[in-house]
Design a protein around this motif. Structure first.
Motif, PDB file in Angstrom:
ATOM      1  N   ASN A  75       0.831  -1.209   0.000  1.00 52.34           N
ATOM      2  CA  ASN A  75       0.000   0.000   0.000  1.00 52.34           C
ATOM      3  C   ASN A  75       0.864   1.257   0.000  1.00 52.34           C
ATOM      4  O   ASN A  75       0.545   2.248  -0.673  1.00 52.34           O
ATOM      5  N   LEU A  76       1.967   1.212   0.763  1.00 54.09           N
ATOM      6  CA  LEU A  76       2.879   2.360   0.819  1.00 54.09           C
ATOM      7  C   LEU A  76       3.443   2.670  -0.562  1.00 54.09           C
ATOM      8  O   LEU A  76       3.499   3.833  -0.981  1.00 54.09           O
ATOM      9  N   VAL A  77       3.876   1.638  -1.275  1.00 54.44           N
ATOM     10  CA  VAL A  77       4.453   1.837  -2.607  1.00 54.44           C
ATOM     11  C   VAL A  77       3.427   2.457  -3.544  1.00 54.44           C
ATOM     12  O   VAL A  77       3.743   3.368  -4.323  1.00 54.44           O
ATOM     13  N   LYS A  78       2.177   1.998  -3.474  1.00 55.01           N
ATOM     14  CA  LYS A  78       1.124   2.570  -4.322  1.00 55.01           C
ATOM     15  C   LYS A  78       0.914   4.056  -3.994  1.00 55.01           C
ATOM     16  O   LYS A  78       0.733   4.883  -4.895  1.00 55.01           O
ATOM     17  N   GLU A  79       0.937   4.384  -2.678  1.00 57.12           N
ATOM     18  CA  GLU A  79       0.765   5.781  -2.266  1.00 57.12           C
ATOM     19  C   GLU A  79       1.890   6.658  -2.816  1.00 57.12           C
ATOM     20  O   GLU A  79       1.654   7.742  -3.353  1.00 57.12           O
ATOM     21  N   ILE A  80       3.138   6.161  -2.665  1.00 54.91           N
ATOM     22  CA  ILE A  80       4.294   6.950  -3.101  1.00 54.91           C
ATOM     23  C   ILE A  80       4.292   7.114  -4.617  1.00 54.91           C
ATOM     24  O   ILE A  80       4.588   8.196  -5.145  1.00 54.91           O
ATOM     25  N   GLN A  81       3.947   6.036  -5.323  1.00 51.54           N
ATOM     26  CA  GLN A  81       3.904   6.099  -6.787  1.00 51.54           C
ATOM     27  C   GLN A  81       2.849   7.106  -7.249  1.00 51.54           C
ATOM     28  O   GLN A  81       3.108   7.936  -8.135  1.00 51.54           O
ATOM     29  N   ALA A  82       1.674   7.063  -6.625  1.00 53.06           N
ATOM     30  CA  ALA A  82       0.606   7.997  -6.987  1.00 53.06           C
ATOM     31  C   ALA A  82       1.009   9.433  -6.645  1.00 53.06           C
ATOM     32  O   ALA A  82       0.787  10.361  -7.439  1.00 53.06           O
ATOM     33  N   SER A  84       3.998  10.706  -6.476  1.00 54.44           N
ATOM     34  CA  SER A  84       5.019  11.169  -7.418  1.00 54.44           C
ATOM     35  C   SER A  84       4.395  11.609  -8.732  1.00 54.44           C
ATOM     36  O   SER A  84       4.784  12.630  -9.322  1.00 54.44           O
ATOM     37  N   GLU A  85       3.428  10.822  -9.219  1.00 52.00           N
ATOM     38  CA  GLU A  85       2.778  11.165 -10.475  1.00 52.00           C
ATOM     39  C   GLU A  85       2.013  12.489 -10.357  1.00 52.00           C
ATOM     40  O   GLU A  85       2.057  13.331 -11.266  1.00 52.00           O
ATOM     41  N   ILE A  86       1.326  12.670  -9.238  1.00 50.63           N
ATOM     42  CA  ILE A  86       0.554  13.905  -9.036  1.00 50.63           C
ATOM     43  C   ILE A  86       1.487  15.110  -8.887  1.00 50.63           C
ATOM     44  O   ILE A  86       1.191  16.204  -9.412  1.00 50.63           O
ATOM     45  N   GLN A  87       2.605  14.926  -8.213  1.00 51.51           N
ATOM     46  CA  GLN A  87       3.544  16.037  -8.054  1.00 51.51           C
ATOM     47  C   GLN A  87       4.128  16.457  -9.402  1.00 51.51           C
ATOM     48  O   GLN A  87       4.337  17.647  -9.659  1.00 51.51           O
TER      49      GLN A  87
END
Length: 335
Positions: A75-82, A84-87
């Protein structure tokens, strides 16, 4: 005969099945095969691997998803990936883009996946643009703590330099604080904290160790807690999860358990839960050690029972109850 095998062929010997194929085809002797399997299990033979450059993000994410359990990490990896994309999208729209502080604490017993996850995170973070190189430098106290004044700071800086662009993974990090105020471990911590600030955009630090010891470590170093915003507990695996891991490990090596062997393997794991040394036996590490031992015992059983030419493909695939090691003391625990 091993000496006559060329380097190219050695690089192809990256699993037991290929060694078996060479044995059946007569390229190596039985003795050679046993030596090679032992060397393979002890990591004495170095194999060429696909470079990080050739690995695709989807493949790495699939490897993470295939790990048993570890839902918090996934779940953490999904949060960080999302995030990064939004930033990146916000930056394109000339909106303020927040930097991420991704230093982490991993708490858990040996064999719960801490090191494996750290390596995968490095590769993932490279692909999504958080880290430049994505490699993982794994160190312990002896790698960063020196023996005289000034020695520790230099050793720590050397490891930090190696890790820049990737992850610095410090196992048993609590040992840095065990010697008290006069111990050189404190100097390592101070040097590390400074580097985390100096290279915040170029380095991720992960401190790992047993849960209780890491909690103690953070209590006596209150300034560290706020510098590690991500803390993840790696729980011990259940017997069911360990059995899933066992089947997966066997399949990847092109082996399978007979129904009777599977029951025996499960009984041993269940008994190991009551072992006073269980937290040191290593969870998934115990499973791996048991499987590698079973593979060697299977090889010995097969060559003892009949000629190599009479050993069938089915024989090579099947692990039987007599191949399963009953005594787990050799893997670090008591009887």
């Amino acid at each position: 005969m091993i000496d006559k095998i060329d380097n190219k062929m050695k690089n192809e010997l990256n699993d037991h099945a290929k060694i078996h194929d060479m044995l059946i085809s007569g390229l190596i002797t039985t003795a050679d095969a046993l030596i090679m399997m032992t060397d393979l299990d002890s990591h004495k033979i170095t194999f060429e691997k696909v470079s990080d450059e050739e690995e695709k993000l989807e493949d790495i994410m699939k490897e993470l998803d295939e790990l048993i359990g570890l839902s918090k990490v996934k779940n953490l990896v999904k949060e960080i990936q999302a995030f990064s994309e939004i930033q990146r999208k916000r930056a394109e729209e000339k909106l303020l883009a927040e930097p991420q502080v991704l230093h982490m604490i991993f708490k858990g017993n040996p064999g719960t996946g801490k090191t494996t996850v750290a390596r995968l995170l490095g590769k993932i973070f490279k692909h999504i643009g958080i880290l430049e190189k994505g490699h993982t430098v794994e160190v312990e106290r002896a790698d960063i703590v020196g023996e005289y004044i000034g020695h520790t700071a230099q050793k720590t800086r050397d490891q930090i330099k190696r890790a820049r662009g990737g992850i610095l993974f410090i196992d048993e990090a609590y040992s840095l604080a065990r010697g008290g105020e006069k111990d050189f471990g404190k100097e390592a911590i101070d040097t590390l904290v400074k580097a985390m600030e100096d290279y915040k955009d170029d380095l991720i630090v992960i401190l790992a160790g047993y849960k209780d010891e890491m909690d103690w470590f953070l209590q006596i170093n209150p300034g560290l807690r706020s510098r590690f915003p991500i803390q993840i507990e790696f729980n011990d695996y259940s017997v069911d999860e360990l059995m899933q891991i066992a089947k997966m490990m066997a399949e990847k090596r092109q082996y399978r358990f007979s129904p009777e062997a599977l029951l025996q393997f499960e009984d041993i794991l269940q008994s190991s839960m009551d072992n006073m040394f269980y937290n040191k036996l290593g969870n998934a590490r115990l499973v791996r050690n048991m499987i590698e031992k079973a593979i060697r015992r299977q090889a010995l059983r097969l060559v003892s029972q009949s000629k190599i030419s009479r050993i069938s493909r089915e024989d090579l695939l099947q692990i039987e109850p007599e191949d399963i090691p009953v005594d787990i003391s050799e893997f670090g625990g008591g009887h």
